[in-house]
Design a protein around this motif. Structure first.
Motif, short mmCIF file in Angstrom:
data_model
loop_
_atom_site.label_atom_id
_atom_site.label_comp_id
_atom_site.label_asym_id
_atom_site.label_seq_id
_atom_site.Cartn_x
_atom_site.Cartn_y
_atom_site.Cartn_z
N GLN A 169 14.24 14.46 -3.68
CA GLN A 169 14.94 15.75 -4.15
C GLN A 169 16.36 16.07 -4.15
O GLN A 169 16.92 16.58 -4.81
N SER A 170 16.91 15.15 -3.19
CA SER A 170 18.31 15.37 -2.93
C SER A 170 19.12 14.68 -3.99
O SER A 170 20.28 15.03 -4.35
N PHE A 223 5.02 30.67 0.21
CA PHE A 223 5.77 30.00 1.10
C PHE A 223 6.33 28.78 0.13
O PHE A 223 5.84 28.49 -0.91
N CYS A 224 7.11 27.85 1.02
CA CYS A 224 7.73 26.65 0.38
C CYS A 224 6.88 25.47 0.26
O CYS A 224 6.30 25.14 1.21
N ASP A 225 6.66 24.83 -0.67
CA ASP A 225 5.99 23.60 -0.67
C ASP A 225 6.79 22.56 -1.64
O ASP A 225 7.74 23.13 -2.43
N ASN A 226 6.37 21.40 -1.77
CA ASN A 226 7.31 20.44 -2.79
C ASN A 226 6.99 20.93 -4.06
O ASN A 226 8.15 20.72 -4.83
N PRO A 227 5.97 21.22 -4.69
CA PRO A 227 5.61 21.67 -6.19
C PRO A 227 6.76 22.91 -6.52
O PRO A 227 7.23 22.59 -7.47
N SER A 228 6.77 23.79 -5.46
CA SER A 228 7.59 24.88 -5.76
C SER A 228 8.96 24.58 -5.81
O SER A 228 9.86 24.93 -6.53
N ARG A 242 17.65 26.86 -10.15
CA ARG A 242 16.99 28.20 -10.08
C ARG A 242 16.87 28.58 -8.53
O ARG A 242 16.97 27.73 -7.56
N SER A 243 16.31 29.70 -8.16
CA SER A 243 16.54 30.30 -7.12
C SER A 243 15.13 31.35 -6.65
O SER A 243 15.20 31.80 -5.83
N MET A 287 14.55 22.51 -9.51
CA MET A 287 15.41 21.51 -9.80
C MET A 287 15.84 21.51 -11.38
O MET A 287 14.90 21.76 -12.35
N CYS A 288 16.99 21.13 -11.71
CA CYS A 288 17.20 20.78 -13.00
C CYS A 288 17.13 19.20 -13.04
O CYS A 288 17.07 18.50 -12.12
N GLY A 289 16.72 18.67 -14.42
CA GLY A 289 16.86 17.35 -14.68
C GLY A 289 15.50 16.75 -14.80
O GLY A 289 14.27 17.58 -14.72
#
Length: 311
Positions: free
Chosen positions: A163-164, A177-182, A170-171, A187-189
């Motif tokens: 992800q880095s 809760f937070c997970d990888n798909p969310s 977007r925000s 992200m852009c790109g």
């Protein structure tokens, strides 16, 4: 582009439940009680295993990782969720969101690998009882536990390190809760590599866990059918049923959660509830299941309570 040029803040907004009027404090109180009960049960299970010498056996040293993993999962999810209910805010620092997602994915992978390790121990104990002490040495047990956590950590770190390389544009996260798909949706790109690695990780975790457990339990079933010793059959059932119950519960809740996102008619709140249940059911039921089905733990705990309360 930098976050500043995109007009982004260091915070992200999470989804929320539709809480009825006057329901905030009852929901918060119920959540606190659930969290406290979960902490009490899992810490008690860990304490019993660590403090009682009769439980200093390979299977219980491997089992020790399960309540530790459960505490990590529910602590990563529930306190933040309850604070949002009480404060009526759904904002979270992006860095804390990434940490929460990392820990929650570690929790999910940890359950699968720990149950696989425990099923292998039961296979050796029931199918090779005379060689059990020679195979499951302290060195072997340490290596198994280290492999469980190392493999889980490496796979999840690989997933999140990708992800880095992507900028965030977007925000808003629709989940509670937070997970990888969310996080990927922020992200852009091109996120194709991230999605492929995510599917690969899931496939590896499921393949390793299910194959090891399927092999172990099939061998155990065959050994029980061949053996004429009633005691051996009873021991096999008592030691394996708890692990099977935990695996089945986890897989059922996980499957319903995945399927709920595939049907448009399923309400958003139901999808969120199913997602939360993944991190609540196992930490709540695991210590109870082992306390009920594992006679050695149950009897040890009862003796400890009697000695402390009635002496």
């Amino acid at each position: 582009m930098s976050n500043e040029s995109l007009g982004l803040t260091p915070y992200v907004s999470l989804g929320t439940f539709v809480i009825p009027l006057g329901g905030k404090y009852p929901i918060f109180s119920a959540g606190v009680l659930i969290y406290a009960f979960c902490i009490f049960c899992n810490v008690t299970l860990m304490a019993v295993i660590v403090l009682r010498r009769n439980l200093h056996k390979p299977v219980y040293f491997i089992l020790l990782s399960l309540p530790l993993n459960d505490l990590m999962g529910i602590t990563a999810m529930l306190p933040k969720f309850l604070s949002g209910v009480l404060s009526e805010t759904n904002r979270i620092p992006y860095s804390l969101c990434v940490l929460q997602a990392f820990l929650l994915h570690m929790y999910g992978g940890g359950i699968l690998f720990i149950l696989a390790a425990m099923s292998f121990d039961r296979y050796v104990a029931i199918c090779m009882p005379l060689r059990y002490s020679a195979v499951m040495t302290p060195r072997t047990v340490v290596c198994i536990v280290a492999l469980v956590w190392a493999l889980d950590f490496v796979l999840i770190t690989l997933l999140f390190s990708l992800q880095s390389r992507l900028p965030r544009c977007r925000s808003v996260i629709t989940n509670v809760f937070c997970d990888n798909p969310s996080l990927l949706k922020l992200m852009c790109g091109n996120t194709s590599i991230n999605n492929i690695v995510g599917l690969f990780n899931t496939a590896i975790m499921q393949a390793v866990s299910v194959s090891v457990q399927a092999f172990s339990y099939v061998k155990i079933l065959i050994a029980c059918m061949v053996s004429r010793r009633t005691h051996a059959k009873k021991k096999a059932v008592n030691t394996c049923v708890a692990q099977l119950v935990i695996l089945i519960i986890f897989e059922i809740v996980g499957t319903f959660t995945i399927l709920s996102h595939r049907f448009q008619k399923v309400s958003g709140d139901l999808q969120k509830i199913m997602g939360v249940l993944i991190f609540l059911i196992s930490p709540l039921l695991n210590p109870l299941v082992y306390g009920l089905y594992t006679s050695e733990i149950r009897n040890t705990l009862l003796r400890f309570v009697r000695n402390r309360v009635f002496v």
